[in-house]
Design a protein around this motif. Sequence first.
Motif, PDB file in Angstrom:
ATOM      1  N   VAL A  24      48.934  24.498 -26.550  1.00  0.00           N
ATOM      2  CA  VAL A  24      49.373  25.107 -27.809  1.00  0.00           C
ATOM      3  C   VAL A  24      50.757  24.568 -28.156  1.00  0.00           C
ATOM      4  CG1 VAL A  24      48.005  27.207 -27.468  1.00  0.00           C
ATOM      5  CG2 VAL A  24      50.349  27.126 -26.649  1.00  0.00           C
ATOM      6  N   GLU A  28      54.570  28.308 -30.626  1.00  0.00           N
ATOM      7  CA  GLU A  28      53.696  29.433 -30.292  1.00  0.00           C
ATOM      8  C   GLU A  28      54.043  29.996 -28.918  1.00  0.00           C
ATOM      9  OE1 GLU A  28      48.937  30.516 -30.129  1.00  0.00           O
ATOM     10  OE2 GLU A  28      49.585  28.592 -30.936  1.00  0.00           O
ATOM     11  N   ILE A  66      48.452  34.172 -25.693  1.00  0.00           N
ATOM     12  CA  ILE A  66      47.983  32.789 -25.635  1.00  0.00           C
ATOM     13  C   ILE A  66      47.512  32.437 -24.237  1.00  0.00           C
ATOM     14  CG2 ILE A  66      49.341  31.964 -27.568  1.00  0.00           C
ATOM     15  CD1 ILE A  66      51.343  30.837 -25.588  1.00  0.00           C
ATOM     16  N   GLU A 110      55.502  33.806 -28.490  1.00  0.00           N
ATOM     17  CA  GLU A 110      54.794  34.737 -27.610  1.00  0.00           C
ATOM     18  C   GLU A 110      55.733  35.283 -26.529  1.00  0.00           C
ATOM     19  OE1 GLU A 110      51.506  36.872 -26.195  1.00  0.00           O
ATOM     20  OE2 GLU A 110      51.598  35.650 -27.996  1.00  0.00           O
ATOM     21  N   SER A 113      53.637  24.583 -22.681  1.00  0.00           N
ATOM     22  CA  SER A 113      52.937  24.242 -23.912  1.00  0.00           C
ATOM     23  C   SER A 113      51.809  23.245 -23.634  1.00  0.00           C
ATOM     24  CB  SER A 113      53.925  23.649 -24.916  1.00  0.00           C
ATOM     25  OG  SER A 113      53.272  23.154 -26.043  1.00  0.00           O
ATOM     26  N   ARG A 120      43.761  32.603 -23.584  1.00  0.00           N
ATOM     27  CA  ARG A 120      42.937  31.452 -23.967  1.00  0.00           C
ATOM     28  C   ARG A 120      42.895  30.396 -22.865  1.00  0.00           C
ATOM     29  NH1 ARG A 120      45.430  29.776 -29.499  1.00  0.00           N
ATOM     30  NH2 ARG A 120      46.541  31.703 -29.718  1.00  0.00           N
TER      31      ARG A 120
END
Length: 67
Positions: free
Chosen positions: A33, A37, A62, A41, A28, A65
């Motif tokens: 994020v 999330e 994610i 995911e 994370s 990104r």
Amino acid sequence: MYQDPKRVRTKKTVYLDEYEDGVIVALSNYLGVPKAEVMREMMMKEAREVLGVDLAGLTHSITDRAG
């Protein structure tokens, strides 16, 4: 508020030990994020793989990104 009320996310609990939580926290932080999330995911990716559902190109990961 939501066009589809079935898309409203409700709080669910996942029990992790300190080592598992540490992995999620590290990922994370690396991705920048929220933990929720990351977990969502990961769970959805695993579910798609187990069920053989190919949604490539329809959803963005994610991790896309981060790169």
